[in-house]
Motif scaffolding. Structure first.
Motif, PDB file in Angstrom:
ATOM      1  N   GLN A 172     -27.647  84.292  50.576  1.00  0.00           N
ATOM      2  CA  GLN A 172     -27.534  85.315  49.524  1.00  0.00           C
ATOM      3  C   GLN A 172     -26.196  85.192  48.800  1.00  0.00           C
ATOM      4  O   GLN A 172     -26.131  85.290  47.570  1.00  0.00           O
ATOM      5  N   ILE A 173     -25.129  84.983  49.549  1.00  0.00           N
ATOM      6  CA  ILE A 173     -23.800  84.824  48.944  1.00  0.00           C
ATOM      7  C   ILE A 173     -23.755  83.551  48.110  1.00  0.00           C
ATOM      8  O   ILE A 173     -23.223  83.550  46.997  1.00  0.00           O
ATOM      9  N   THR A 174     -24.316  82.481  48.631  1.00  0.00           N
ATOM     10  CA  THR A 174     -24.366  81.222  47.892  1.00  0.00           C
ATOM     11  C   THR A 174     -25.093  81.410  46.557  1.00  0.00           C
ATOM     12  O   THR A 174     -24.601  80.986  45.508  1.00  0.00           O
ATOM     13  N   TYR A 175     -26.226  82.074  46.598  1.00  0.00           N
ATOM     14  CA  TYR A 175     -27.000  82.323  45.382  1.00  0.00           C
ATOM     15  C   TYR A 175     -26.175  83.149  44.382  1.00  0.00           C
ATOM     16  O   TYR A 175     -26.081  82.803  43.204  1.00  0.00           O
ATOM     17  N   MET A 176     -25.563  84.226  44.857  1.00  0.00           N
ATOM     18  CA  MET A 176     -24.780  85.097  43.983  1.00  0.00           C
ATOM     19  C   MET A 176     -23.608  84.350  43.338  1.00  0.00           C
ATOM     20  O   MET A 176     -23.377  84.468  42.141  1.00  0.00           O
ATOM     21  N   LEU A 177     -22.890  83.564  44.115  1.00  0.00           N
ATOM     22  CA  LEU A 177     -21.719  82.864  43.583  1.00  0.00           C
ATOM     23  C   LEU A 177     -22.095  81.753  42.616  1.00  0.00           C
ATOM     24  O   LEU A 177     -21.340  81.444  41.699  1.00  0.00           O
ATOM     25  N   HIS A 178     -23.261  81.142  42.801  1.00  0.00           N
ATOM     26  CA  HIS A 178     -23.708  80.095  41.874  1.00  0.00           C
ATOM     27  C   HIS A 178     -24.358  80.677  40.616  1.00  0.00           C
ATOM     28  O   HIS A 178     -24.337  80.043  39.560  1.00  0.00           O
ATOM     29  N   LYS A 179     -24.927  81.859  40.712  1.00  0.00           N
ATOM     30  CA  LYS A 179     -25.602  82.468  39.557  1.00  0.00           C
ATOM     31  C   LYS A 179     -24.681  83.349  38.714  1.00  0.00           C
ATOM     32  O   LYS A 179     -24.932  83.554  37.533  1.00  0.00           O
ATOM     33  N   SER A 180     -23.625  83.892  39.315  1.00  0.00           N
ATOM     34  CA  SER A 180     -22.699  84.769  38.586  1.00  0.00           C
ATOM     35  C   SER A 180     -21.651  83.926  37.881  1.00  0.00           C
ATOM     36  O   SER A 180     -20.924  83.165  38.519  1.00  0.00           O
ATOM     37  N   THR A 181     -21.559  84.077  36.572  1.00  0.00           N
ATOM     38  CA  THR A 181     -20.564  83.321  35.821  1.00  0.00           C
ATOM     39  C   THR A 181     -19.243  84.080  35.767  1.00  0.00           C
ATOM     40  O   THR A 181     -19.195  85.297  35.963  1.00  0.00           O
ATOM     41  N   ILE A 182     -18.189  83.351  35.493  1.00  0.00           N
ATOM     42  CA  ILE A 182     -16.857  83.939  35.388  1.00  0.00           C
ATOM     43  C   ILE A 182     -16.837  85.022  34.310  1.00  0.00           C
ATOM     44  O   ILE A 182     -16.260  86.085  34.495  1.00  0.00           O
ATOM     45  N   GLY A 183     -17.490  84.774  33.198  1.00  0.00           N
ATOM     46  CA  GLY A 183     -17.483  85.728  32.094  1.00  0.00           C
ATOM     47  C   GLY A 183     -18.444  86.892  32.248  1.00  0.00           C
ATOM     48  O   GLY A 183     -18.417  87.826  31.442  1.00  0.00           O
ATOM     49  N   ALA A 184     -19.276  86.886  33.270  1.00  0.00           N
ATOM     50  CA  ALA A 184     -20.316  87.908  33.415  1.00  0.00           C
ATOM     51  C   ALA A 184     -19.772  89.320  33.588  1.00  0.00           C
ATOM     52  O   ALA A 184     -20.464  90.282  33.289  1.00  0.00           O
ATOM     53  N   PHE A 185     -18.547  89.448  34.044  1.00  0.00           N
ATOM     54  CA  PHE A 185     -18.002  90.760  34.370  1.00  0.00           C
ATOM     55  C   PHE A 185     -17.050  91.301  33.303  1.00  0.00           C
ATOM     56  O   PHE A 185     -16.481  92.379  33.465  1.00  0.00           O
TER      57      PHE A 185
END
Length: 145
Positions: A119-132
């Motif tokens: 789950q963490i792997t998925y989140m870190l690969h899918k969340s972009t730096i600019g997303a937040f």
């Protein structure tokens, strides 16, 4: 206690702060970043040098210099920061740090930890730096108290 090492925590915070400031075309210095993410300045300087060498962030020297991100940087996954500083073992390693742990020779935490790690792997690969950025800019999310 966080999931990441202090180095990685500071790096993620710093990159997200730099990203939020880059939206306005601003470049930020180490002192400003350290103050806004609650990080020791000297330690942060070493982290930022490494991230810059690896192309995660960009920098310009001189009186109008500082760290910033371009559109390509904003679209990179947060996983790139983690991999640059800690390698990819966080995505594959044993929760107990055992070298022999595997599908055929699992440790006591193997099956449950694998679910969380995936789950963490998925989140870190899918969340972009600019997303937040939007939430950081409007104060919904924070990097410092």
């Amino acid at each position: 206690m966080g999931f990441f090492s202090k180095t990685c925590e500071y790096a993620i915070r710093a990159v997200l702060y730099i990203a939020s400031q880059s939206q306005e075309g601003k470049r930020v210095g180490i002192k400003e970043i350290a103050e806004n993410i609650n990080s020791p300045e000297y330690f942060l300087g070493k982290i930022l040098q490494r991230l810059s060498r690896e192309g995660i962030i960009l920098s310009v020297k001189g009186p109008n210099g500082g760290f910033y991100l371009d559109a390509n940087g904003l679209n990179r996954p947060i996983a790139d920061i983690v991999i640059t500083l800690e390698g990819d073992e966080i995505f594959t390693g044993c929760g107990m740090g055992l070298s022999y742990c595997s599908e055929s020779n699992p440790c006591p935490l193997h099956n449950e930890f694998k679910k969380i790690r995936n789950q963490i792997t998925y989140m870190l690969h899918k969340s972009t730096i600019g997303a937040f950025n939007k939430e950081l800019l409007d104060g919904t999310l924070t990097l410092n108290k």
